[in-house]
Design a protein around this motif. Structure first.
Motif, PDB file in Angstrom:
ATOM      1  N   GLY A 394      74.732  32.413 -19.294  1.00  0.00           N
ATOM      2  CA  GLY A 394      76.083  32.554 -18.770  1.00  0.00           C
ATOM      3  C   GLY A 394      76.265  31.784 -17.473  1.00  0.00           C
ATOM      4  N   MET A 395      75.160  31.507 -16.803  1.00  0.00           N
ATOM      5  CA  MET A 395      75.215  30.752 -15.555  1.00  0.00           C
ATOM      6  C   MET A 395      75.722  29.326 -15.779  1.00  0.00           C
ATOM      7  SD  MET A 395      74.941  31.333 -12.460  1.00  0.00           S
ATOM      8  CE  MET A 395      73.968  32.810 -12.246  1.00  0.00           C
ATOM      9  N   SER A 396      75.566  28.799 -16.989  1.00  0.00           N
ATOM     10  CA  SER A 396      76.102  27.468 -17.292  1.00  0.00           C
ATOM     11  C   SER A 396      77.622  27.468 -17.185  1.00  0.00           C
ATOM     12  CB  SER A 396      75.682  27.025 -18.699  1.00  0.00           C
ATOM     13  OG  SER A 396      74.290  26.864 -18.774  1.00  0.00           O
ATOM     14  N   GLY A 397      78.257  28.557 -17.640  1.00  0.00           N
ATOM     15  CA  GLY A 397      79.704  28.674 -17.519  1.00  0.00           C
ATOM     16  C   GLY A 397      80.144  28.710 -16.072  1.00  0.00           C
ATOM     17  N   ALA A 398      79.385  29.436 -15.246  1.00  0.00           N
ATOM     18  CA  ALA A 398      79.702  29.491 -13.819  1.00  0.00           C
ATOM     19  C   ALA A 398      79.553  28.114 -13.177  1.00  0.00           C
ATOM     20  CB  ALA A 398      78.788  30.508 -13.124  1.00  0.00           C
ATOM     21  N   SER A 399      78.522  27.377 -13.562  1.00  0.00           N
ATOM     22  CA  SER A 399      78.305  26.027 -13.017  1.00  0.00           C
ATOM     23  C   SER A 399      79.455  25.097 -13.366  1.00  0.00           C
ATOM     24  CB  SER A 399      76.994  25.447 -13.554  1.00  0.00           C
ATOM     25  OG  SER A 399      75.888  26.209 -13.116  1.00  0.00           O
ATOM     26  N   ALA A 400      79.949  25.196 -14.595  1.00  0.00           N
ATOM     27  CA  ALA A 400      81.071  24.349 -15.012  1.00  0.00           C
ATOM     28  C   ALA A 400      82.312  24.632 -14.177  1.00  0.00           C
ATOM     29  CB  ALA A 400      81.374  24.580 -16.493  1.00  0.00           C
ATOM     30  N   LEU A 401      82.542  25.895 -13.867  1.00  0.00           N
ATOM     31  CA  LEU A 401      83.734  26.259 -13.104  1.00  0.00           C
ATOM     32  C   LEU A 401      83.598  25.866 -11.631  1.00  0.00           C
ATOM     33  CD1 LEU A 401      84.627  29.678 -14.741  1.00  0.00           C
ATOM     34  CD2 LEU A 401      85.562  27.416 -15.210  1.00  0.00           C
ATOM     35  N   LEU A 402      82.387  25.836 -11.119  1.00  0.00           N
ATOM     36  CA  LEU A 402      82.188  25.323  -9.762  1.00  0.00           C
ATOM     37  C   LEU A 402      82.506  23.829  -9.701  1.00  0.00           C
ATOM     38  CD1 LEU A 402      78.893  27.209  -8.845  1.00  0.00           C
ATOM     39  CD2 LEU A 402      81.095  27.474  -7.687  1.00  0.00           C
ATOM     40  N   ALA A 403      82.074  23.086 -10.727  1.00  0.00           N
ATOM     41  CA  ALA A 403      82.399  21.652 -10.786  1.00  0.00           C
ATOM     42  C   ALA A 403      83.904  21.450 -10.918  1.00  0.00           C
ATOM     43  CB  ALA A 403      81.676  21.000 -11.967  1.00  0.00           C
ATOM     44  N   ALA A 404      84.553  22.290 -11.726  1.00  0.00           N
ATOM     45  CA  ALA A 404      86.006  22.192 -11.892  1.00  0.00           C
ATOM     46  C   ALA A 404      86.733  22.526 -10.597  1.00  0.00           C
ATOM     47  CB  ALA A 404      86.461  23.126 -13.010  1.00  0.00           C
ATOM     48  N   THR A 405      86.201  23.483  -9.835  1.00  0.00           N
ATOM     49  CA  THR A 405      86.807  23.854  -8.558  1.00  0.00           C
ATOM     50  C   THR A 405      86.856  22.658  -7.613  1.00  0.00           C
ATOM     51  OG1 THR A 405      86.065  26.150  -8.758  1.00  0.00           O
ATOM     52  CG2 THR A 405      86.583  25.374  -6.539  1.00  0.00           C
TER      53      THR A 405
END
Length: 505
Positions: A394-405
């Protein structure tokens, strides 16, 4: 004659209105939606409607850009994780390295990755991105081929370091291109696609390794060496393809834009607030360094990548300890991990894009990841422990959203490059630390590593929420005090300088 010209002008104006989007204008009819979404009120980048021409352009970007970039991310990730698979393909017995040396081979890659970020930031601003990335991929392939000839720990360590140096260029290049090509409202999904391709790359790498495991030691070459040879050749070919065929900007010749599409690109550039320049602007760098957001995002990225870095390097042997599995079975059991990473990343991106709440969805992904790590720490063995391993992605999803931020909420070309470089550098630090907390004496449960990853998930949740609070407070202040004049987008202003810029939460 004058009447004819007037009618012709009216027709042209009408056609123009089909293309222009209400990015900065709200009519009275839009007020209801503006009130529903406080980020779209008072002349601040309001709702827009894509014309058929823009939808056609978006499809053109998709089939021209996405196939190449997905291959780059997949192969880059497979190259990076080839070491993890080598653990069950004979690298220990063939080279005589120890468990602690294997950990260092995992970490030293990220040391090279980190050191190269400053030169990479300068080169990104000075060179054509597609050409630069193509050369780096070509060199990565050559290093993978050389790694297949390594026989001692010092040789392998030097080659892993160099692999990290050249792989360091990949994600910053791709993040910058995505931010250039897509509107801010579109970026959450496309950053998710990029990160999801890492999960697909894991699947791709495992399938190649599976084939290698059935090959055995053909022609007297040990299996782990075959694995590096195959990926080396693939990466060299991909580097050549990237050099000539990667779309690296919205006005790339590969897109073959019509005059109408060139006008649409200009409007999209106004929306995504990225104006490319070869000049490095020191004021933008200072502005970025002074922002608490930068450090919150970096802390969150470090904590998320500690976990992914540790579990990536030790994944094959970690699974092997959960039961009496052969090398081939261990590789097969890694496949659902790649699927889980890809699915959770796309799920996070789609939900965030749908409900327009990036930070809250990021928190949700961290909670899923935390539950997986808790299972790994608490359950000694068995299938439930395997479930914990899959949930931890699930941490991969969090990483993607940090990049999107970063992609959506940072403007100014130099500032965006600095943020992206810091994002990748922070991920590198986390990935460097991650394998080192997986202590060999604690296997198969690796309690210290699991505790560190649990704390990391908690810190990431905290950073998501505080970062959202900072941006929401600034949005409220700007909406209460709208500027009298719209800024000139061609000046390449930062999000701080552009008072019409509204942060996506």
């Amino acid at each position: 004659m004058n009447q004819h010209r007037k009618e012709q002008g009216n027709k042209e104006d009408s056609a123009e209105k089909d293309i222009v989007h209400a990015d900065n204008v709200l009519t009275s009819g839009d007020q209801g939606s503006a009130d529903a979404d406080p980020e779209k009120r008072g002349g601040f980048q309001g709702p827009y409607r894509k014309s058929p021409a823009e939808k056609k352009l978006l499809r053109k970007i998709g089939y021209t850009f996405l196939p190449v970039v997905t291959l780059i991310v997949m192969v880059q990730f497979a190259d990076m994780t080839a070491l993890a698979i080598s653990a069950v393909l004979g690298i220990y017995t063939d080279t005589g390295i120890s468990g602690s040396e294997f950990s260092w081979l995992g970490s030293i890659f990220f040391l090279g990755y980190l050191i190269y970020q400053i030169p990479n930031q300068i080169l990104l601003q000075k060179l054509p991105i597609g050409r630069y990335l193509g050369v780096c991929l070509l060199l990565m392939g050559v290093i993978m081929l050389c790694t297949a000839q390594g026989n001692t720990f010092p040789q392998l360590a030097a080659l892993r370091f160099l692999l990290g140096v050249f792989e360091a260029s990949c994600l910053p290049c791709i993040y910058l291109i995505v931010a250039n090509l897509y509107r801010r409202e579109e970026q959450t999904f496309y950053f998710g696609v990029v990160i999801a391709c890492q999960g697909v790359g894991s699947i791709f790498g495992n399938l190649i390794a599976l084939g290698v495991s059935y090959m055995g030691n053909r022609r007297g070459i040990i299996m782990w060496r075959w694995n590096h040879i195959i990926f080396g050749v693939i990466t060299v070919v991909l580097g050549i393809v990237t050099f000539f065929f990667l779309v690296d900007g919205p006005r790339s010749k590969l897109l073959r834009l019509t005059k109408e599409e060139e006008h649409i690109v200009s409007l999209r550039t106004e929306d995504n607030a990225v104006v490319r320049t070869n000049k490095i602007k020191g004021a933008q760098m200072i502005e970025a360094i002074k922002e608490p957001r930068l450090y919150l995002i970096c802390i969150a990225v470090i904590t998320t990548h500690m976990q992914t870095g540790g579990l990536l390097i030790f994944s094959a042997q970690f699974i092997q300890t959960l039961g009496d599995f052969t090398s081939t079975e261990s590789i097969l059991l890694k496949l659902p991990g790649g699927v889980a990473s890809a699915v959770l990343t796309i799920l996070a991106s789609v939900i965030a894009n749908k409900i327009h709440q990036v930070a809250y969805v990021g928190v949700f992904m961290c909670v899923i990841s935390l539950s997986g790590v808790l299972i790994l720490a608490a359950v000694p063995d068995g299938s439930v422990k395997l479930l914990g391993y899959y949930l931890s992605w699930g941490m991969s999803g969090a990483s993607a959203l940090l990049a999107a931020t970063v992609g959506m909420n940072v403007s100014g070309y130099t500032k965006k490059i600095l943020y992206n470089s810091c994002l990748v550098a922070a991920g590198t630090i986390g990935s460097f630390i991650g394998p080192l907390v997986m202590l060999e004496r604690e296997k198969p449960r690796y309690i210290t590593g699991m505790i560190v990853y649990c704390v990391g998930n908690g810190l990431a949740i905290f950073c998501f929420l505080i970062n959202r609070m900072i941006m929401a407070r600034e949005n409220k202040r700007r909406l209460a005090n709208p500027p009298e004049h719209e800024p000139d987008v061609t000046l390449g202003l930062t999000d701080v300088e552009d008072k019409t810029f509204v942060y996506k939460l």
